[in-house]
Write an enzyme that holds these catalytic residues in place. Structure first.
Site, PDB file in Angstrom:
ATOM      1  N   HIS A   1      -7.987   0.900  -2.592  1.00  0.00           N
ATOM      2  CA  HIS A   1      -8.825   1.439  -1.523  1.00  0.00           C
ATOM      3  C   HIS A   1      -9.484   2.716  -1.995  1.00  0.00           C
ATOM      4  O   HIS A   1      -8.795   3.621  -2.480  1.00  0.00           O
ATOM      5  CB  HIS A   1      -7.982   1.809  -0.293  1.00  0.00           C
ATOM      6  CG  HIS A   1      -7.775   0.692   0.666  1.00  0.00           C
ATOM      7  ND1 HIS A   1      -6.813   0.729   1.651  1.00  0.00           N
ATOM      8  CD2 HIS A   1      -8.426  -0.498   0.822  1.00  0.00           C
ATOM      9  CE1 HIS A   1      -6.873  -0.391   2.361  1.00  0.00           C
ATOM     10  NE2 HIS A   1      -7.828  -1.148   1.870  1.00  0.00           N
TER      11      HIS A   1
ATOM     12  N   TYR B   1      -7.214   8.188  -1.034  1.00  0.00           N
ATOM     13  CA  TYR B   1      -7.016   9.135   0.068  1.00  0.00           C
ATOM     14  C   TYR B   1      -5.538   9.545   0.137  1.00  0.00           C
ATOM     15  O   TYR B   1      -5.201  10.735   0.242  1.00  0.00           O
ATOM     16  CB  TYR B   1      -7.470   8.503   1.392  1.00  0.00           C
ATOM     17  CG  TYR B   1      -6.878   9.157   2.617  1.00  0.00           C
ATOM     18  CD1 TYR B   1      -7.360  10.381   3.079  1.00  0.00           C
ATOM     19  CD2 TYR B   1      -5.817   8.563   3.309  1.00  0.00           C
ATOM     20  CE1 TYR B   1      -6.799  10.991   4.198  1.00  0.00           C
ATOM     21  CE2 TYR B   1      -5.266   9.166   4.424  1.00  0.00           C
ATOM     22  CZ  TYR B   1      -5.752  10.375   4.860  1.00  0.00           C
ATOM     23  OH  TYR B   1      -5.195  10.974   5.959  1.00  0.00           O
ATOM     24  N   HIS B   2      -4.647   8.555   0.070  1.00  0.00           N
ATOM     25  CA  HIS B   2      -3.212   8.853   0.119  1.00  0.00           C
ATOM     26  C   HIS B   2      -2.742   9.512  -1.186  1.00  0.00           C
ATOM     27  O   HIS B   2      -1.914  10.423  -1.158  1.00  0.00           O
ATOM     28  CB  HIS B   2      -2.410   7.567   0.360  1.00  0.00           C
ATOM     29  CG  HIS B   2      -2.683   6.924   1.675  1.00  0.00           C
ATOM     30  ND1 HIS B   2      -2.303   7.487   2.870  1.00  0.00           N
ATOM     31  CD2 HIS B   2      -3.314   5.771   2.000  1.00  0.00           C
ATOM     32  CE1 HIS B   2      -2.690   6.705   3.879  1.00  0.00           C
ATOM     33  NE2 HIS B   2      -3.306   5.662   3.368  1.00  0.00           N
TER      34      HIS B   2
ATOM     35  N   GLU C   1       0.824  -1.209   0.000  1.00  0.00           N
ATOM     36  CA  GLU C   1       0.000   0.000   0.000  1.00  0.00           C
ATOM     37  C   GLU C   1       0.860   1.261   0.000  1.00  0.00           C
ATOM     38  O   GLU C   1       1.714   1.456   0.871  1.00  0.00           O
ATOM     39  CB  GLU C   1      -0.955   0.025   1.194  1.00  0.00           C
ATOM     40  CG  GLU C   1      -1.868   1.257   1.136  1.00  0.00           C
ATOM     41  CD  GLU C   1      -3.056   1.203   2.067  1.00  0.00           C
ATOM     42  OE1 GLU C   1      -3.068   0.368   2.987  1.00  0.00           O
ATOM     43  OE2 GLU C   1      -3.972   2.034   1.869  1.00  0.00           O
TER      44      GLU C   1
ATOM     45  N   ASP D   1      -4.443   3.789  -2.887  1.00  0.00           N
ATOM     46  CA  ASP D   1      -5.533   4.277  -2.041  1.00  0.00           C
ATOM     47  C   ASP D   1      -5.711   5.749  -2.392  1.00  0.00           C
ATOM     48  O   ASP D   1      -4.769   6.547  -2.233  1.00  0.00           O
ATOM     49  CB  ASP D   1      -5.119   4.086  -0.567  1.00  0.00           C
ATOM     50  CG  ASP D   1      -6.132   4.636   0.428  1.00  0.00           C
ATOM     51  OD1 ASP D   1      -6.748   5.687   0.155  1.00  0.00           O
ATOM     52  OD2 ASP D   1      -6.276   4.037   1.504  1.00  0.00           O
TER      53      ASP D   1
ATOM     54  N   GLU E   1     -12.779   2.260   2.554  1.00  0.00           N
ATOM     55  CA  GLU E   1     -12.169   2.373   3.867  1.00  0.00           C
ATOM     56  C   GLU E   1     -12.583   3.712   4.467  1.00  0.00           C
ATOM     57  O   GLU E   1     -12.437   4.744   3.822  1.00  0.00           O
ATOM     58  CB  GLU E   1     -10.653   2.334   3.653  1.00  0.00           C
ATOM     59  CG  GLU E   1      -9.816   2.207   4.868  1.00  0.00           C
ATOM     60  CD  GLU E   1      -8.346   2.012   4.494  1.00  0.00           C
ATOM     61  OE1 GLU E   1      -7.745   1.089   5.020  1.00  0.00           O
ATOM     62  OE2 GLU E   1      -7.800   2.790   3.688  1.00  0.00           O
TER      63      GLU E   1
END
Ligand code: MN
Length: 298
Positions: free
Chosen positions: A206, A182-183, A147, A180, A241
């Site tokens: 994610h 968000y990141h 990740e 992901d 998530e």
């Protein structure tokens, strides 16, 4: 077709028999194909209840793990590296026992804010550990997802490009990039380009909005994210998530930096995420059909 998943922390931070039965049942009820469970304390994870609930509800499971500072496989410190490797190998045993298809998360360093950049030797050591963990995972048909996270959670993999290089160095077919959004929203110059350039190295995804609350209620351009996933031919899991202090307490609250209650109705949050994801995926697939000379992603 992508399997749609839900992170178990939407329902509960624990995993005794009752937690597992309730979380898996509710996830299946909403139409998700899989649940992602995280375990910090493997001994507290009820394997038998998890298997029973998965079979009764006919959904799959993936797992995510993290490493503490004393297990940092990127530290170059032989004791901490060995401790981290043991923890990851035990995690693969747990994942195998519950029938998980994927193990993802920050598997290549500690989950912490670092004060210095990683060292070349530290990264080389992490590559070696991940390769040995992947060999064990491969025997159980488990794919590992590295990740890519923001700079405050690791100093090793902050961009998709770094993760592609890391996976190339590991050189195992079951070691893939886990992105992901968000990141990505914090670190990538261009989220869509990062997804398409990762291409067939992408093995896990994610979804999460900029504040990790309701999908679509933050600042991430999900039309762009889903079109890139479809355009790159990604067929793996897409898991939602989201974290709220209404569900998770310490130590997770502190580890994840959850200082606000972004939602308190788990079912409404999860049902909305399922509808939102279905709608965006459908729209992205329709859009792709109208791209000149498009190849059918299915
Ligand atoms: Mn994530």
């Amino acid at each position: 077709m992508n399997k749609l998943g839900l992170h178990a922390f939407v329902w509960t931070a624990g995993w005794n028999a009752d937690d597992a039965t309730r979380a898996i049942g509710r996830t299946a009820e909403l139409g998700f194909d899989l649940i992602e469970a995280s375990a910090m304390d493997y001994a507290a994870f009820d394997v038998a209840a998890t298997r029973r609930a998965l079979e009764a509800n006919r959904i799959g499971i993936t797992m995510s793990f993290g490493l503490t500072d004393d297990m940092d496989v990127s530290s170059g410190d032989p004791g901490r590296v060995a401790h981290g490797e043991r923890h990851l190998l035990d995690g693969i045993s747990l994942a195998r026992d519950v029938g998980a298809t994927h193990v993802c998360g920050i598997l290549y360093s500690a989950f912490r804010k670092y004060d210095t950049p990683p060292t070349q030797d530290g990264i080389a050591g992490s590559v070696e550990v991940v390769r040995r963990v992947a060999e064990k995972a491969q025997a159980s048909g488990i794919t590992l997802g590295m990740e890519v996270v923001n700079r405050y959670e690791s100093n090793v993999l902050n961009t998709a490009r770094q993760a592609v290089r890391f996976c190339d160095r590991v050189g195992m077919p079951n070691v893939k990039v886990h992105l992901d959004c968000y990141h990505m929203n914090i670190e990538e110059a261009d989220i869509a380009a990062a997804i398409t350039q990762t291409g067939d190295r992408l093995g896990y995804f994610h979804t999460g909005d900029s504040h990790r609350g309701y999908l679509g209620s933050g600042s991430i351009d999900f039309g762009c994210v889903f079109r890139a996933l479809v355009a790159s031919g990604y067929a793996g899991p897409i898991t939602f998530e989201s974290f709220s202090s209404a569900v998770v307490g310490q130590p997770l609250e502190g580890i994840l930096g959850i200082w606000r209650t972004l939602w308190d109705d788990s079912r409404d949050l999860a049902a909305h995420a399922k509808l939102f994801t279905d709608a965006h995926l459908h729209a992205a697939r329709q859009a792709w059909r109208h791209v000149p000379d498009a190849i059918d992603p299915d």
